[in-house]
Design an enzyme around this catalytic site. Structure first.
Site, PDB file in Angstrom:
ATOM      1  N   MET A   1       0.840  -1.199   0.000  1.00  0.00           N
ATOM      2  CA  MET A   1       0.000   0.000   0.000  1.00  0.00           C
ATOM      3  C   MET A   1       0.876   1.249   0.000  1.00  0.00           C
ATOM      4  O   MET A   1       0.873   2.007  -0.933  1.00  0.00           O
ATOM      5  CB  MET A   1      -0.939  -0.037   1.202  1.00  0.00           C
ATOM      6  CG  MET A   1      -1.980   1.047   1.207  1.00  0.00           C
ATOM      7  SD  MET A   1      -3.388   0.706   2.304  1.00  0.00           S
ATOM      8  CE  MET A   1      -2.607   0.343   3.855  1.00  0.00           C
ATOM      9  N   CYS A   2       1.625   1.520   1.085  1.00  0.00           N
ATOM     10  CA  CYS A   2       2.569   2.635   1.200  1.00  0.00           C
ATOM     11  C   CYS A   2       1.863   3.994   1.242  1.00  0.00           C
ATOM     12  O   CYS A   2       0.738   4.156   0.777  1.00  0.00           O
ATOM     13  CB  CYS A   2       3.581   2.633   0.078  1.00  0.00           C
ATOM     14  SG  CYS A   2       4.583   1.131  -0.004  1.00  0.00           S
ATOM     15  N   GLY A   3       2.538   4.970   1.807  1.00  0.00           N
ATOM     16  CA  GLY A   3       2.025   6.324   1.890  1.00  0.00           C
ATOM     17  C   GLY A   3       3.133   7.331   1.661  1.00  0.00           C
ATOM     18  O   GLY A   3       4.296   7.083   1.994  1.00  0.00           O
ATOM     19  N   ARG A  32      -0.478   2.868   6.514  1.00  0.00           N
ATOM     20  CA  ARG A  32      -0.297   2.419   5.136  1.00  0.00           C
ATOM     21  C   ARG A  32       1.020   1.664   4.951  1.00  0.00           C
ATOM     22  O   ARG A  32       1.234   1.047   3.905  1.00  0.00           O
ATOM     23  CB  ARG A  32      -0.336   3.610   4.181  1.00  0.00           C
ATOM     24  CG  ARG A  32      -1.654   4.359   4.185  1.00  0.00           C
ATOM     25  CD  ARG A  32      -1.643   5.507   3.188  1.00  0.00           C
ATOM     26  NE  ARG A  32      -1.565   5.035   1.816  1.00  0.00           N
ATOM     27  CZ  ARG A  32      -2.609   4.723   1.051  1.00  0.00           C
ATOM     28  NH1 ARG A  32      -3.838   4.840   1.543  1.00  0.00           N
ATOM     29  NH2 ARG A  32      -2.452   4.315  -0.183  1.00  0.00           N
ATOM     30  N   VAL A 147       6.163   6.044   3.991  1.00  0.00           N
ATOM     31  CA  VAL A 147       5.984   4.883   4.867  1.00  0.00           C
ATOM     32  C   VAL A 147       5.758   3.676   3.970  1.00  0.00           C
ATOM     33  O   VAL A 147       5.017   3.750   2.991  1.00  0.00           O
ATOM     34  CB  VAL A 147       4.814   5.077   5.861  1.00  0.00           C
ATOM     35  CG1 VAL A 147       5.112   6.239   6.794  1.00  0.00           C
ATOM     36  CG2 VAL A 147       3.483   5.278   5.156  1.00  0.00           C
TER      37      VAL A 147
END
Length: 298
Positions: A1-3, A32, A147
């Protein structure tokens, strides 16, 4: 996902709240990606170049290799420090950046190089990194952060984001998405002598953009071209010594939200990150449209 998250202060080259702001923004979207966190921070506190390396278990040997390579390249060591998983040096060097950067990459795992840029990344959360590296105390003009939820590589400091533009100074990227024509674009750049240290598509975007800037194009034009040249789904932030910018693909599958006033512009994957900058205040935010791009600079 990551942010992803980024902030640019419009009125001052040094803002004492830069580190605090990015820690708060990344904490807001930490859900995330809990595996690792990273910051690309721009601070004009020294006159030469700053290089940050990842050190492994045999830190003494890594430090020795770095110092030997610096001497071989004719770089004068001005300052050094061990910090968390990093070894950081400030040097005086007036030669070409690309061969210097590549030579230093062969000596150790180089995280970033720049006259203003410092990339700090490690496993753990934004608050974990703050405890180790003192992120909140860092002043500067702008920065971006990431993140990470690891899906395709190991959870270790060098696999964390942001990525710098290998071979170039002061260019960094944070990216949420996937570039599907990665190998095609990478082979084209490698045929022109560019080197890559990972198989991460974020590194490719950084080098792609930095190459265009080195050819004299504006960041805005480079981002406009990236929307057509990059295949896949992506939302990314790029930072240079002078400012930041974003680009989104035409499907806009990856989220991005923005807030801007007279003092700053802040961009993130989720609105909660922006709310952390102004607790308890309603914000008038916008979501960049599909296929759009924009820059801010001094």
């Amino acid at each position: 996902m990551c942010g992803i998250a980024g902030i640019f202060f419009k009125k001052a080259e040094t803002n004492p709240t830069l580190g605090q702001a990015l820690v708060d923004m990344l904490d807001g979207c930490q859900h995330r990606g809990l595996d690792s966190t990273g910051f690309a921070l721009y601070e004009n506190t020294f006159k030469g170049l700053r290089l940050r390396f990842i050190v492994d278990d045999d830190a003494g040997a890594t430090v020795a290799r770095v110092k030997a390579a610096l001497a071989e390249q004719g770089a004068k060591l001005v300052n050094e420090k061990r910090e968390g998983a990093s070894f950081v040096v400030e040097v005086e060097y007036d030669g070409e950046i690309r061969p210097f950067a590549y030579a230093m990459e062969h000596a150790a795992k180089l995280v970033s190089i720049g006259s203003a840029l410092d990339i700090i990344k490690d496993v753990g959360t934004a608050h974990d990194l703050d405890r180790i590296y003192g992120i909140k105390s860092i002043a500067g003009s702008h920065g971006v952060g990431h993140v990470r939820l690891a899906t395709e590589s190991e959870v270790k400091p060098e696999a964390a984001h942001p990525f710098w533009a290998t071979g170039f100074s002061d260019v960094a990227i944070v990216h949420n998405g996937q570039i599907t024509n990665y190998w095609k674009m990478r082979r084209r750049l490698e045929a022109r002598g560019f080197e890559f240290r990972t198989d991460n598509d974020s590194e490719l975007i950084a080098v792609y953009l930095a190459d265009k800037l080195a050819q004299g194009e504006t960041l805005e034009l480079a981002l406009e071209q990236s929307v057509d040249d990059l295949d896949g789904v992506f939302s990314f932030l790029v930072s240079t010594k002078d400012g930041i910018g974003f680009a989104k693909d035409r499907l806009a599958a990856k989220p991005m939200v923005m807030f801007e006033n007279d003092d700053l512009v802040a961009i993130a994957s989720e609105e909660v990150s922006l709310n952390r900058l102004f607790p308890g205040r309603p914000l008038s935010t916008t979501e960049p449209a599909p296929g759009t791009f924009r820059t801010w600079s001094r």
